[in-house]
Design a protein around this motif. Structure first.
Motif, PDB file in Angstrom:
ATOM      1  N   ASN A   1      19.598  57.896  -0.628  1.00 54.21           N
ATOM      2  CA  ASN A   1      20.449  56.710  -0.760  1.00 54.21           C
ATOM      3  C   ASN A   1      20.918  56.316   0.635  1.00 54.21           C
ATOM      4  N   LEU A   2      20.718  55.033   0.985  1.00 60.62           N
ATOM      5  CA  LEU A   2      20.974  54.615   2.356  1.00 60.62           C
ATOM      6  C   LEU A   2      21.129  53.103   2.412  1.00 60.62           C
ATOM      7  N   ASN A   3      22.097  52.630   3.191  1.00 59.70           N
ATOM      8  CA  ASN A   3      22.267  51.200   3.456  1.00 59.70           C
ATOM      9  C   ASN A   3      22.042  50.941   4.938  1.00 59.70           C
ATOM     10  N   ILE A   4      21.285  49.891   5.254  1.00 56.71           N
ATOM     11  CA  ILE A   4      21.035  49.507   6.644  1.00 56.71           C
ATOM     12  C   ILE A   4      21.482  48.061   6.824  1.00 56.71           C
ATOM     13  N   LYS A   5      22.327  47.835   7.819  1.00 58.85           N
ATOM     14  CA  LYS A   5      22.889  46.502   8.034  1.00 58.85           C
ATOM     15  C   LYS A   5      21.948  45.622   8.858  1.00 58.85           C
ATOM     16  N   SER A   6      22.106  44.322   8.709  1.00 54.54           N
ATOM     17  CA  SER A   6      21.309  43.365   9.462  1.00 54.54           C
ATOM     18  C   SER A   6      21.610  43.498  10.952  1.00 54.54           C
ATOM     19  N   GLY A   7      20.567  43.673  11.763  1.00 56.65           N
ATOM     20  CA  GLY A   7      20.730  43.814  13.205  1.00 56.65           C
ATOM     21  C   GLY A   7      21.042  45.213  13.673  1.00 56.65           C
ATOM     22  N   GLU A   8      21.064  46.181  12.758  1.00 57.58           N
ATOM     23  CA  GLU A   8      21.378  47.568  13.111  1.00 57.58           C
ATOM     24  C   GLU A   8      20.118  48.307  13.558  1.00 57.58           C
ATOM     25  N   SER A   9      20.318  49.339  14.362  1.00 57.99           N
ATOM     26  CA  SER A   9      19.255  50.287  14.701  1.00 57.99           C
ATOM     27  C   SER A   9      19.622  51.637  14.093  1.00 57.99           C
ATOM     28  N   LEU A  10      18.866  52.033  13.082  1.00 56.41           N
ATOM     29  CA  LEU A  10      19.099  53.324  12.438  1.00 56.41           C
ATOM     30  C   LEU A  10      18.030  54.306  12.883  1.00 56.41           C
ATOM     31  N   GLY A  11      18.452  55.403  13.495  1.00 56.82           N
ATOM     32  CA  GLY A  11      17.520  56.447  13.879  1.00 56.82           C
ATOM     33  C   GLY A  11      17.369  57.480  12.780  1.00 56.82           C
ATOM     34  N   ILE A  12      16.145  57.946  12.556  1.00 57.65           N
ATOM     35  CA  ILE A  12      15.882  59.013  11.588  1.00 57.65           C
ATOM     36  C   ILE A  12      15.212  60.159  12.333  1.00 57.65           C
ATOM     37  N   VAL A  13      15.832  61.330  12.296  1.00 59.72           N
ATOM     38  CA  VAL A  13      15.304  62.496  13.001  1.00 59.72           C
ATOM     39  C   VAL A  13      15.122  63.647  12.023  1.00 59.72           C
ATOM     40  N   GLY A  14      14.318  64.607  12.437  1.00 56.18           N
ATOM     41  CA  GLY A  14      14.060  65.785  11.614  1.00 56.18           C
ATOM     42  C   GLY A  14      12.739  66.403  12.019  1.00 56.18           C
ATOM     43  N   GLU A  15      12.472  67.595  11.539  1.00 56.01           N
ATOM     44  CA  GLU A  15      11.233  68.290  11.865  1.00 56.01           C
ATOM     45  C   GLU A  15      10.031  67.575  11.277  1.00 56.01           C
TER      46      GLU A  15
ATOM     47  N   ILE B   1      27.943  44.637  14.913  1.00 52.97           N
ATOM     48  CA  ILE B   1      26.828  44.532  13.970  1.00 52.97           C
ATOM     49  C   ILE B   1      27.263  43.737  12.753  1.00 52.97           C
ATOM     50  N   ASN B   2      26.380  42.878  12.308  1.00 51.42           N
ATOM     51  CA  ASN B   2      26.637  42.084  11.112  1.00 51.42           C
ATOM     52  C   ASN B   2      27.008  42.997   9.955  1.00 51.42           C
ATOM     53  N   SER B   3      27.996  42.609   9.182  1.00 53.05           N
ATOM     54  CA  SER B   3      28.432  43.448   8.050  1.00 53.05           C
ATOM     55  C   SER B   3      27.519  43.312   6.838  1.00 53.05           C
ATOM     56  N   ASP B   4      26.583  42.351   6.874  1.00 49.38           N
ATOM     57  CA  ASP B   4      25.679  42.141   5.732  1.00 49.38           C
ATOM     58  C   ASP B   4      24.650  43.258   5.650  1.00 49.38           C
ATOM     59  N   THR B   5      24.453  43.791   4.458  1.00 49.68           N
ATOM     60  CA  THR B   5      23.433  44.823   4.240  1.00 49.68           C
ATOM     61  C   THR B   5      22.075  44.157   4.056  1.00 49.68           C
ATOM     62  N   LEU B   6      21.100  44.605   4.850  1.00 51.67           N
ATOM     63  CA  LEU B   6      19.755  44.028   4.778  1.00 51.67           C
ATOM     64  C   LEU B   6      18.823  44.865   3.911  1.00 51.67           C
TER      65      LEU B   6
ATOM     66  N   THR C   1      16.323  44.163  12.930  1.00 51.59           N
ATOM     67  CA  THR C   1      16.805  45.450  12.430  1.00 51.59           C
ATOM     68  C   THR C   1      15.718  46.496  12.661  1.00 51.59           C
ATOM     69  N   TYR C   2      16.101  47.646  13.238  1.00 52.98           N
ATOM     70  CA  TYR C   2      15.133  48.709  13.512  1.00 52.98           C
ATOM     71  C   TYR C   2      15.403  49.943  12.655  1.00 52.98           C
ATOM     72  N   ILE C   3      14.340  50.490  12.115  1.00 54.30           N
ATOM     73  CA  ILE C   3      14.357  51.861  11.591  1.00 54.30           C
ATOM     74  C   ILE C   3      13.542  52.665  12.586  1.00 54.30           C
ATOM     75  N   PHE C   4      14.205  53.537  13.325  1.00 56.81           N
ATOM     76  CA  PHE C   4      13.615  54.155  14.503  1.00 56.81           C
ATOM     77  C   PHE C   4      13.428  55.654  14.270  1.00 56.81           C
ATOM     78  N   ILE C   5      12.182  56.049  14.070  1.00 59.12           N
ATOM     79  CA  ILE C   5      11.854  57.451  13.812  1.00 59.12           C
ATOM     80  C   ILE C   5      11.373  58.091  15.111  1.00 59.12           C
TER      81      ILE C   5
ATOM     82  N   MET D   1      18.898  54.154  21.884  1.00 61.51           N
ATOM     83  CA  MET D   1      18.374  53.056  21.081  1.00 61.51           C
ATOM     84  C   MET D   1      19.198  52.755  19.828  1.00 61.51           C
ATOM     85  N   CYS D   2      19.801  53.764  19.230  1.00 61.31           N
ATOM     86  CA  CYS D   2      20.292  53.621  17.853  1.00 61.31           C
ATOM     87  C   CYS D   2      21.816  53.583  17.734  1.00 61.31           C
TER      88      CYS D   2
END
Length: 531
Positions: free
Chosen positions: A301-315, A271-276, A474-478, A488-489
């Motif tokens: 507070n959160l950093n997401i990198k370029s080309g990353e898939s970050l999953g967000i889970v919770g109730e 994954i690209n080290s650049d923060t998007l 870049t995906y933010i995957f809920i 996916m993430c």
């Protein structure tokens, strides 16, 4: 065991101006007392049409032809008038619909909608009806009853709206409960809670359940018998254990093989080290009346990198969707900043945000509420291409939309259909096609695959991953589906009560969760053994 509901040689044909579509083809099954019968199959296989036929809720348009017999307690339901149906609908046969936002009245409070159902069928006063409403809302996990009893549907998350629908269906303790994808929008802990509630209901009052779902993990744990449907026909039926151990149909085997594996090993990605995207102390408040505010997101507070898939889970209600919507400007930030390529998104005007729409897209949780019901599919998908002057020629537009439809598992026959002519899963695929039409840099996926059956879900995930590889998206995957998250993430953020309580690489978080809440989420994921 006596039979409560029997369907004999049911056929449903929809008649359009130039063609007819046979949605259900000569299917038969029985639902015995105190049994749970599951129906699975791809979107458009006829599952929901079968359920609506039993409820007498087939649409007036397009015109339809219904053949065969539907027998409930020796009464032939397909011969009932609408007035006769109203006497049993909700009381003796209740249904939990797939799409809660279109099933709830947006102008009436949650509490009033449920009490009206009670008062229509029971000879009790409003005080008793309110007590019954509060009791069932608490049983399905609705908290802060004093506030939420008088809340409107738009003030609830998708998962909370689905809980309300389940409460409405259960409150009169029906003989037959038809559940059409009732847990699609729910996290695993709430899902298990509601399944246990439905199970306890059928154990104590002889309720039988017809359970329609694409989640085979739930079917394995919850159902006694199973029907597998494809293109309007039954391709396999029998006990759940027998079918999972030894499926006779190649299609059934394909469905079982498509189930996401929570513990499947992951191949590390570069994954690209650049923060998007950077979330800096982000909080989101909602007004709740009398000048008061409810803080849905708290100092994230959160950093997401370029080309990353970050999953967000919770109730449901944990703040996942509220946080995600800040990225596309659909929620205002009460405190903090969101930085995109060093640009402060929350300081942009609406006009300035328009120029970023091509870069930042969203696939919404509820496809029916997020697409215009008066637009045909070609207009829904093609409109962004026109707005951003990417395509102006009508022939080129049609070709582009057909290409996008193929990429999400549909074909050109869908071009001129309206949303109400599509199944829930088909509507979600149209929403995905619209989002990827812009070739965006960031896509926020809010339960983007939750309405899809497992085989199409797997195809869509592979599509999203391929797009990411080709274009660096870049995906933010809920999602509430931990198996999908694993597939996916790259990383997972776990949210509870508006805060991120754990953040780690996907494999590490799943195999070695640190927070007790994360441990609970993972332990409750329904699994299917590999035979």
């Amino acid at each position: 065991m006596p039979t409560l509901l029997e369907v004999k040689n049911l056929g449903v044909t929809f008649n359009y101006e130039e063609t007819s579509i046979q949605a259900v083809k000569d299917i038969s099954f029985k639902l015995d007392k105190k049994k749970i019968l599951g129906i699975v199959g791809e979107s458009g296989s006829g599952k929901s049409i079968t359920a609506k036929s039993i409820m007498g809720l087939l649409p007036d348009y397009p015109d339809h032809t219904l053949s065969g017999e539907i027998i409930f307690n020796d009464a032939h339901l397909n011969k009932f008038s609408n007035q006769s149906f109203q006497k049993i609908r909700g009381k003796d046969i209740a249904m939990i619909f797939q799409d809660p936002i279109s099933s709830l009245n947006p102008r009436i409070t949650i509490g009033k909608q449920i009490t009206e159902v009670i008062l229509q069928h029971k000879k009790i006063d409003k005080k008793q009806a309110k007590a019954m409403t509060i009791d069932i809302l608490e049983k399905v996990g609705i908290q802060n009853i004093e506030r939420n009893f008088n809340a409107y549907p738009y003030e609830f998350s998708g998962g909370m709206r689905q809980r309300v629908m389940i409460a409405m269906a259960l409150v009169l303790e029906p003989q037959v409960l038809i559940a059409d994808e009732p847990t699609t929008a729910l996290d695993v802990s709430t899902q298990n809670q509601l399944l246990e509630l439905m199970k306890s209901l059928y154990e104590y009052i002889d309720t039988s359940i017809l359970f329609i779902t694409h989640d085979l993990g739930i079917v394995y744990q919850f159902c006694d018998e199973l029907i597998v449907m494809k293109q309007g026909e039954v391709v396999e039926s029998g006990s759940v254990e027998t079918i999972f151990k030894n499926p006779q149909s190649a299609y059934t085997r394909h469905l079982i093989d498509s189930i996401p594996d929570l513990y499947a090993p992951k191949t590390p990605r570069q994954i690209n080290s650049d923060t998007l995207l950077t979330f800096e102390n982000v909080s989101v408040d909602y007004p709740i009346g009398n000048g008061a505010q409810f803080r849905a997101v708290k100092h994230v507070n959160l950093n997401i990198k370029s080309g990353e898939s970050l999953g967000i889970v919770g109730e449901s209600g944990s703040g996942k969707s509220s946080l995600a919507k800040t990225v596309v400007g659909l929620n205002e930030i009460s405190e903090g900043y969101i930085w995109y390529k060093n640009l402060p998104l929350n300081l942009f005007s609406a006009k300035e945000m328009k120029s970023l729409r091509k870069d930042i897209q969203m696939i919404f949780q509820d496809p029916y509420a997020s697409i215009n019901p008066r637009f045909k599919v070609i207009d829904i998908i093609g409109r962004p291409l026109k707005i951003h002057n990417m395509i102006n020629d009508e022939n080129a537009l049609e070709k582009a939309v057909i290409t996008l439809l193929h990429r999400v598992g549909l074909d050109e026959s869908f071009l001129y259909r309206f949303p109400h002519e599509l199944s829930g899963g088909q509507r979600q695929r149209v929403s995905i096609a619209r989002a990827i039409s812009m070739n965006p840099k960031v896509i926020v996926c809010d339960e983007a695959v939750s309405a899809l059956d497992v085989s199409i879900q797997k195809e869509i995930i592979q599509l999203l991953k391929q797009l990411q590889e080709d274009m660096g998206i870049t995906y933010i995957f809920i999602t509430h589906d931990m198996g999908v998250i694993n597939e996916m993430c790259d990383r997972i953020a776990v949210m509870q009560n508006g805060k991120i309580i754990e953040l780690n690489d996907t494999e590490r978080l799943i195999t070695n969760p640190q927070a007790p809440y994360t441990q609970k989420l993972i332990s409750e994921v329904p699994t299917v053994p590999k035979y």
